[in-house]
Each structure stands twice: as C-alpha cells, then as structure tokens.
Design a protein around this motif. Sequence first.
Motif, mmCIF file in Angstrom:
data_model
loop_
_atom_site.group_PDB
_atom_site.id
_atom_site.type_symbol
_atom_site.label_atom_id
_atom_site.label_comp_id
_atom_site.label_asym_id
_atom_site.label_seq_id
_atom_site.Cartn_x
_atom_site.Cartn_y
_atom_site.Cartn_z
ATOM 1 N N ASN A 157 9.314 48.124 38.794
ATOM 2 C CA ASN A 157 9.954 49.108 38.290
ATOM 3 C C ASN A 157 9.271 50.400 38.551
ATOM 4 O O ASN A 157 7.936 50.549 38.756
ATOM 5 C CB ASN A 157 10.266 49.254 36.945
ATOM 6 C CG ASN A 157 11.525 48.378 36.344
ATOM 7 O OD1 ASN A 157 11.982 47.861 37.298
ATOM 8 N ND2 ASN A 157 11.599 48.077 35.221
ATOM 9 N N HIS A 158 9.979 51.672 38.767
ATOM 10 C CA HIS A 158 9.383 52.793 38.826
ATOM 11 C C HIS A 158 8.621 53.021 40.289
ATOM 12 O O HIS A 158 8.026 54.371 40.490
ATOM 13 C CB HIS A 158 8.357 53.341 37.711
ATOM 14 C CG HIS A 158 9.223 53.171 36.460
ATOM 15 N ND1 HIS A 158 10.299 53.911 35.973
ATOM 16 C CD2 HIS A 158 8.703 52.111 35.450
ATOM 17 C CE1 HIS A 158 10.351 53.486 34.551
ATOM 18 N NE2 HIS A 158 9.591 52.416 34.453
ATOM 19 N N LYS A 159 8.620 52.274 40.990
ATOM 20 C CA LYS A 159 7.954 52.415 42.433
ATOM 21 C C LYS A 159 8.585 53.432 43.240
ATOM 22 O O LYS A 159 9.734 53.231 43.669
ATOM 23 C CB LYS A 159 7.517 51.196 42.910
ATOM 24 C CG LYS A 159 7.004 49.821 42.269
ATOM 25 C CD LYS A 159 5.621 50.321 41.881
ATOM 26 C CE LYS A 159 4.845 49.225 40.668
ATOM 27 N NZ LYS A 159 3.929 48.311 41.117
ATOM 28 N N GLU A 160 7.707 54.108 43.941
ATOM 29 C CA GLU A 160 8.102 55.013 44.992
ATOM 30 C C GLU A 160 7.929 54.512 46.330
ATOM 31 O O GLU A 160 6.926 54.272 46.859
ATOM 32 C CB GLU A 160 7.226 56.420 45.169
ATOM 33 C CG GLU A 160 7.384 57.381 46.124
ATOM 34 C CD GLU A 160 8.896 58.055 46.085
ATOM 35 O OE1 GLU A 160 9.367 58.198 47.228
ATOM 36 O OE2 GLU A 160 9.672 58.036 44.929
ATOM 37 N N ARG A 161 9.172 54.201 46.785
ATOM 38 C CA ARG A 161 9.395 53.433 48.077
ATOM 39 C C ARG A 161 10.119 54.323 49.249
ATOM 40 O O ARG A 161 11.200 54.049 49.346
ATOM 41 C CB ARG A 161 10.032 52.103 47.907
ATOM 42 C CG ARG A 161 9.272 51.338 47.179
ATOM 43 C CD ARG A 161 7.910 50.836 47.539
ATOM 44 N NE ARG A 161 7.048 50.043 46.738
ATOM 45 C CZ ARG A 161 6.008 50.259 45.988
ATOM 46 N NH1 ARG A 161 5.559 51.534 46.114
ATOM 47 N NH2 ARG A 161 5.358 49.458 45.125
ATOM 48 N N TRP B 34 -1.137 53.277 37.207
ATOM 49 C CA TRP B 34 -0.635 52.033 37.361
ATOM 50 C C TRP B 34 -1.885 51.223 36.831
ATOM 51 O O TRP B 34 -2.908 51.236 37.366
ATOM 52 C CB TRP B 34 -0.424 51.842 38.943
ATOM 53 C CG TRP B 34 1.004 52.601 39.405
ATOM 54 C CD1 TRP B 34 0.646 53.739 40.067
ATOM 55 C CD2 TRP B 34 2.172 52.384 39.281
ATOM 56 N NE1 TRP B 34 1.717 54.358 40.741
ATOM 57 C CE2 TRP B 34 2.805 53.286 39.954
ATOM 58 C CE3 TRP B 34 2.641 51.471 38.562
ATOM 59 C CZ2 TRP B 34 4.171 53.493 40.019
ATOM 60 C CZ3 TRP B 34 4.310 51.441 38.602
ATOM 61 C CH2 TRP B 34 4.854 52.369 39.379
ATOM 62 N N ASP C 263 -0.220 51.460 44.770
ATOM 63 C CA ASP C 263 -0.057 51.183 43.547
ATOM 64 C C ASP C 263 0.252 49.673 42.781
ATOM 65 O O ASP C 263 0.337 49.378 41.551
ATOM 66 C CB ASP C 263 1.527 52.006 43.110
ATOM 67 C CG ASP C 263 2.891 51.453 43.925
ATOM 68 O OD1 ASP C 263 2.720 50.230 44.352
ATOM 69 O OD2 ASP C 263 3.549 52.219 44.250
ATOM 70 N N GLN D 38 15.051 49.976 38.108
ATOM 71 C CA GLN D 38 14.851 49.748 36.529
ATOM 72 C C GLN D 38 15.665 48.326 36.513
ATOM 73 O O GLN D 38 16.704 48.366 36.057
ATOM 74 C CB GLN D 38 15.543 50.756 35.967
ATOM 75 C CG GLN D 38 14.902 52.375 36.019
ATOM 76 C CD GLN D 38 13.779 52.504 35.331
ATOM 77 O OE1 GLN D 38 13.616 51.537 34.234
ATOM 78 N NE2 GLN D 38 13.048 53.513 35.403
ATOM 79 N N SER E 70 13.526 51.513 45.822
ATOM 80 C CA SER E 70 12.729 52.321 45.326
ATOM 81 C C SER E 70 13.466 52.964 43.902
ATOM 82 O O SER E 70 14.633 53.009 43.589
ATOM 83 C CB SER E 70 12.981 53.879 46.160
ATOM 84 O OG SER E 70 12.226 54.758 45.795
ATOM 85 N N HIS E 71 12.256 53.109 43.037
ATOM 86 C CA HIS E 71 12.429 53.368 41.472
ATOM 87 C C HIS E 71 13.510 52.602 40.899
ATOM 88 O O HIS E 71 14.563 53.084 40.240
ATOM 89 C CB HIS E 71 13.079 54.910 41.442
ATOM 90 C CG HIS E 71 12.174 55.894 41.798
ATOM 91 N ND1 HIS E 71 10.960 56.393 41.217
ATOM 92 C CD2 HIS E 71 11.864 56.618 43.145
ATOM 93 C CE1 HIS E 71 10.041 57.031 41.723
ATOM 94 N NE2 HIS E 71 10.622 57.274 42.918
ATOM 95 N N ARG F 78 0.985 58.029 33.228
ATOM 96 C CA ARG F 78 0.913 58.310 34.954
ATOM 97 C C ARG F 78 0.009 57.355 35.493
ATOM 98 O O ARG F 78 -0.509 57.608 36.745
ATOM 99 C CB ARG F 78 0.311 59.757 35.008
ATOM 100 C CG ARG F 78 1.458 60.749 34.233
ATOM 101 C CD ARG F 78 0.855 62.121 34.408
ATOM 102 N NE ARG F 78 1.004 62.501 35.817
ATOM 103 C CZ ARG F 78 0.898 63.894 36.323
ATOM 104 N NH1 ARG F 78 0.349 64.737 35.489
ATOM 105 N NH2 ARG F 78 0.822 64.152 37.574
#
Length: 304
Positions: A80-84, A135, A174, A94, A91-92, A133
């Motif tokens: 979850n929440h990963k910027e891809r 990982w 991350d 949930q 990406s992102h 903020r």
Amino acid sequence: MEHIMLGDVSVTRVREYYGSVGMEPHAFFPESSREVWKDGVHWLAPHFLDSETNIVNSAVQTWLLRSEGKTILVDTGVGNHKERPYAPVWSHLQTNFLDNLARAGVRPEDVDIVINTHLHIDHVGWNTYLNGRQWVPTFPNATYLMPKDDFDFWNPENNHKPLLGRGNQNVFEDSVAPVHAAGQTLLWENSHRIDSGLRLDAAPGHTPGSSVLTLTSGTDRAVFVGDMLHSPVQILEPDANSCFCEDPAGARATRREVLGWAADNNALVIPAHLGGHGAVEIVRHGNTFDIKGWAPFTPYSEQA
C-alpha cells in the motif's frame, strides 16, 4: 478453500489483488502463438483471460507456509501507498492484504521468514509499510531471504540498465533498502536450505536472481516458481516468455528445466500470479508439457 497440506507443510493462499493487468495476451507474452489463446479461450476464461476485452487476468498473492514450527511468507505483493510512476496499476494501492493475512491466523510479528523469489515491484511491496513518513519492515521479527544477484542488480548504486526500464522505480528504495538497513536481510547465492523440506535454488532468466522454492515432505512435492510462469499458457508453450524477462534465453531454459522436474516428480507447480485454482500439476509429452490437474483452491471469481 484457501488451505492445503503438502506432507507436514501447511500452504495457504493469501490474496492481495485479482483482476486485469491492463495487457492483451500478445503484449504480455509476445512469443506465444495466437492459436493457443484462441483455441484455449474456453478454459482460459475467466480466470486467466477476460474474453470480452481480451485482457489478461492475474492474481497478486502471498503463499503462507507453516513448516517445522516456522511461519513463512513467499513473496509479498505490491504493498500500500507505494509511489509507482511507471506502473500505475500498482501505484498507491489500498488493499486489505494484512487483514487477509490476519484471517489466515498470522499477525506481522508472527512471521519468521519472508522469501522474495526476486525483487520485482509485485513481489516485495509488503516487505515494508509506511509509518508516518518512513518505510519500515512490516514483519519486525522476520529474516528476509533475498537473492544476492537480484539485490545487486536492482540496487540503483550499481547503475544496471534493466529491460524493465523505469518500471521498478522506487522499489529498491522503499521496499528493499529499509529492510536491509534494519539488519533483517539474508542475501543468499546459488542455494539456501531453510529446513529439512524447503530449499531455495537460483533459477535465473526472468531476473538475474530469480529463484524457486522446492518443497519436499513425505510423498508430496511442490515448487514455488515466482514469475517463471505468469500464465498456464507457458506450460503449453514453455518457450514463450513474458515481456518482462531480462534474459530471454535463460528464462526459457529455466522454465523447461523446472517444468521437467515437476512433471517427472509429480510436483505441484505454484506460480506467484495464477488466478483460478492457483497451482497446477503437469505431465510431460516428450519435449512438451500439458496440464494434468489443478490444485483444490477456490478460484477468486467463485468466492463470496
């Protein structure tokens, strides 16, 4: 049904995602024949192919093993929440993956070993979670087993130029580096014995450090093959790589070798991404292979 026993080893399928990967068969598997998809649509759909859109369906899942008193996870999905930025489908996210793991009776702190068969975007995501903020490792008491060849290949400091291009961007930073910084990784080479019935072996091709996990318990045999297979079409056409294979010739050779062993040893083949029944038994016909039978897991599309 999401649980089977293989000898003394418990195997449970834990879902993160199932559905479209946004790719047509010949984009995903450019070396596959059009005939295999056309002639097989009656059994490929709906679990592996959406016949209306002609888009491949795939699963992202973790295999939970309980063996000799240890709780083991094989691959950890997307997270979850990963910027891809170059993989928007991942990406992102949930998802309720940790809830699904809890329903299988496992809390993050219960996990003893995490196996990353390789370090692609959709195999390491839940290695970490976002705490404020930062990982941090999701499984605080686990040893994370990572192939050293993949660790070195995907480390941005080494400036490798992967076939995937920027598709794996941010993943090392991350989902891998924070675990390594926490002192929880074991970087292995060639092979690694986990216990009397579980062994990791290098199976390069898809990535330089791709690996397989072989299970031997009682009279049962299984092999967890990661991304050696993305679709059962690759059983029928073992020379058909996915478009993501870093070393195409190596991937073909590895696939044929592992499928041959599985057929000769009546071993269940358990890929990372098969929907449907999730795992398959195969049979050899000379230099080709066929599907003998499916595992008894309930297909996601048939679950309530």
